[in-house]
Design an enzyme around this catalytic site. Structure first.
Site, PDB file in Angstrom:
ATOM      1  N   ASP A 150       4.306   4.140  14.406  1.00 61.33           N
ATOM      2  CA  ASP A 150       5.555   3.582  13.918  1.00 61.33           C
ATOM      3  C   ASP A 150       6.751   4.173  14.662  1.00 61.33           C
ATOM      4  O   ASP A 150       7.061   5.348  14.499  1.00 61.33           O
ATOM      5  CB  ASP A 150       5.662   3.887  12.418  1.00 61.33           C
ATOM      6  CG  ASP A 150       6.855   3.210  11.779  1.00 61.33           C
ATOM      7  OD1 ASP A 150       7.547   2.441  12.473  1.00 61.33           O
ATOM      8  OD2 ASP A 150       7.098   3.453  10.589  1.00 61.33           O
ATOM      9  N   ASP A 347      11.403  -2.372  17.266  1.00 59.61           N
ATOM     10  CA  ASP A 347      10.588  -1.750  16.232  1.00 59.61           C
ATOM     11  C   ASP A 347       9.132  -2.185  16.394  1.00 59.61           C
ATOM     12  O   ASP A 347       8.855  -3.365  16.596  1.00 59.61           O
ATOM     13  CB  ASP A 347      11.139  -2.168  14.863  1.00 59.61           C
ATOM     14  CG  ASP A 347      10.425  -1.468  13.724  1.00 59.61           C
ATOM     15  OD1 ASP A 347       9.961  -0.329  13.930  1.00 59.61           O
ATOM     16  OD2 ASP A 347      10.334  -2.053  12.634  1.00 59.61           O
TER      17      ASP A 347
END
Ligand code: NAG
Ligand code: NAG
Ligand code: NAG
Ligand code: NAG
Ligand code: NAG
Length: 471
Positions: A150, A347
């Site tokens: 992440d 992201d």
């Protein structure tokens, strides 16, 4: 006193006046009804649907410090159970929760939630665990754990026995700190304990062990901050790596054991391993959830990578400056200030790309003009435009190329696999770009649109690069 809003506005006006080069470069233009070869793609309709067989890419094997990446949905997951593939509506719902928490982080907003009340600590900003998993080793002797990686979060953590506050189901056996000779709790006075408080909840147990807590859009972890041996590859072993040993965890982590934090803070992996990897990592997300990509650390990135600066506007996330969008070779007439208002982040964990309203509406109408050969359908998923391709099953369709331009002359031509999301089989296939609802919320370059590119995060140089054909 001037309000922050008017100051920001003034700054943009100044930037606009002082920076003629920041404005859109004249793109290649074509008339709406003119099909320019090269700006349109022939795509087999069936490739838009998820497949049930995992096709292992072997590109990962050619890199030194490289891990195989699998989508957390689909047949390449650790469970290998295609039944775990969630509906598009469910993916979108999780996406929305993540986007909401990214916005909260972006606006430096934190709100009180019940999760941390009993720890009586500061409440962290929130975001949600990402969409792709890798397997790394933890402890001595080493055990393997599948973790979601992440770029939107910092702390690496895994669920820990005895799960005193509860754990979610995971496929690997849970990490047991009592069975590892290299596990050490961090004390409340340790540096990592003090610094973790800046982005997470932080507290102190009665025995002076450091406690942490992080809440994500769809989950949370609370536990002990510790150091442990992290094994990336047999030759890349990091002792005293700061991890979270989660004793109370909940949410949707798709059978994985926790998260690998690739964010920008000192506790994130790039910073903790910087003496070896020089704060550089790259990944390639596979074209479909039935194939695999890679997450690599350190040098050896593609020579073809073109770099754009990481903006300092959003210090916790990887902010990039978008300068324009083109569809079918036609540069959209979007004022550059639209992208500058709130900025854009890249992201790994948000699925779709979220655009300012003005940009989304320009993209959507240009796309529709070039897709008049196909049947528009009403989207049930809040996405638009959506098409009914059921009459074209097994056939090819012709779709316009979509390119995103970043500051520094970087053009990312979205892969065929990154244009649509099948919201309801072939009957409802939607453009995989979502409207932010206004021009004031941060835009997000999501993981669908990053597919097949090698995305290089050269954090030391403050650049993100894109090279086509990464996996
Ligand atoms: C469909 O497109 C692919 C390329 O995506 C091409 O290889 C194939 O020949 C096309 N098939 C037809 C029937 O046009
Ligand atoms: C912060 O969050 C609260 C609650 O979600 C909301 O009411 C408030 O408007 C937010 N503030 C900002 C600056 O976004
Ligand atoms: C870490 O701290 C917790 C709480 O104080 C304790 O239960 C556990 O035994 C400690 N682990 C080690 C290896 O010291
Ligand atoms: C629509 O289909 C016709 C016939 O196949 C083709 O000639 C034309 O280029 C297509 N138009 C677009 C916008 O794809
Ligand atoms: C922008 O739109 C989003 C979603 O529609 C909404 O939640 C948010 O409050 C809006 N922000 C402003 C400043 O209008």
């Amino acid at each position: 006193m001037a309000t922050p809003i008017s100051l920001v506005f003034l700054l943009y006006v100044l930037l606009f006046l002082l920076c003629p080069l920041c404005s859109l470069k004249k793109g290649h233009t074509v008339a709406a009804n003119e099909i320019t070869k090269g700006y349109f793609r022939n795509v087999n309709v069936n490739s838009l649907l998820p497949s049930s067989v995992c096709d292992h890419s072997n590109k990962v094997l050619n890199k030194a410090s490289s891990l195989k990446v699998v989508s957390k949905y689909g047949p390449c997951t650790v469970t290998g159970d295609p039944k775990t593939f969630p509906s598009a509506a469910e993916i979108l719902r999780r996406d929305q929760l993540r986007v909401k928490s990214i916005r909260a982080k972006h606006s430096m907003n934190s709100s009180t939630t019940g999760v941390f009340n009993e720890m009586k600590t500061r409440v962290p900003t929130t975001h949600f665990g990402g969409g792709y998993a890798v397997t790394v080793g933890l402890g001595t002797p080493k055990k393997d754990f599948s973790l979601l990686f992440d770029t939107g979060s910092d702390l690496t953590w895994t669920q820990c026995e005895p799960c005193s506050g509860g754990c979610f189901p995971q496929n690997d056996e849970k990490f047991d700190p009592t069975k590892s000779t290299s596990y050490k709790n961090l004390s409340c006075s340790s540096e990592p304990c003090k610094s973790i408080g800046k982005e997470s909840a932080q507290g102190c147990s009665s025995s002076n062990s450091c406690l942490y807590g992080v809440k994500y859009g769809t989950g949370y972890t609370v536990g002990f901050l510790a150091t442990e041996t992290l094994t990336i590859t047999p030759s890349d072993v990091f002792e005293n790596f700061v991890i979270g040993c989660g004793e109370r965890n909940g949410g949707r982590f798709s059978g994985t054991a926790g998260l690998l934090g690739l964010g920008r803070s000192p506790v994130a992996l790039p910073s903790q391993t910087s003496s070896t990897y020089k704060n550089l990592f790259s990944y390639c997300l596979p074209a479909s959830s039935s194939s695999t990509g890679h997450l690599s650390f350190g040098g050896g990135v593609s020579q073809a990578a073109k770099f754009t600066p990481i903006t300092s506007k959003i210090p916790e996330l990887y902010g990039l400056d978008v300068s324009g969008i083109s569809v079918g070779g036609r540069k959209l007439p979007i004022d550059p200030s639209v992208f500058r208002t709130a900025g854009t982040i890249i992201d790994s964990g948000t699925t779709l790309t979220y655009l300012p309203s003005t940009a989304h509406s320009a993209l959507s109408s240009a796309f529709q003009e070039m897709m008049t050969n196909y049947t528009l359908t009403k989207g049930t998923s809040g996405l638009q435009p959506c098409y009914d391709f059921s009459k074209h099953a097994n056939d090819n369709i012709t779709i316009p190329q979509i390119s995103i331009f970043f500051e520094g002359g970087v053009e990312v031509d979205i892969d065929d696999s990154g244009i649509f999301i099948a919201a309801n089989g072939l009957e409802e296939v939607c453009l995989a770009f979502k409207d932010n609802g206004n021009d004031t919320d941060v835009a997000i370059f999501g993981n669908v649109q990053q597919k097949t590119y090698e995305v290089v995060y050269d954090v030391a140089k403050g650049m993100v690069g894109f090279a086509p054909g990464g996996c």
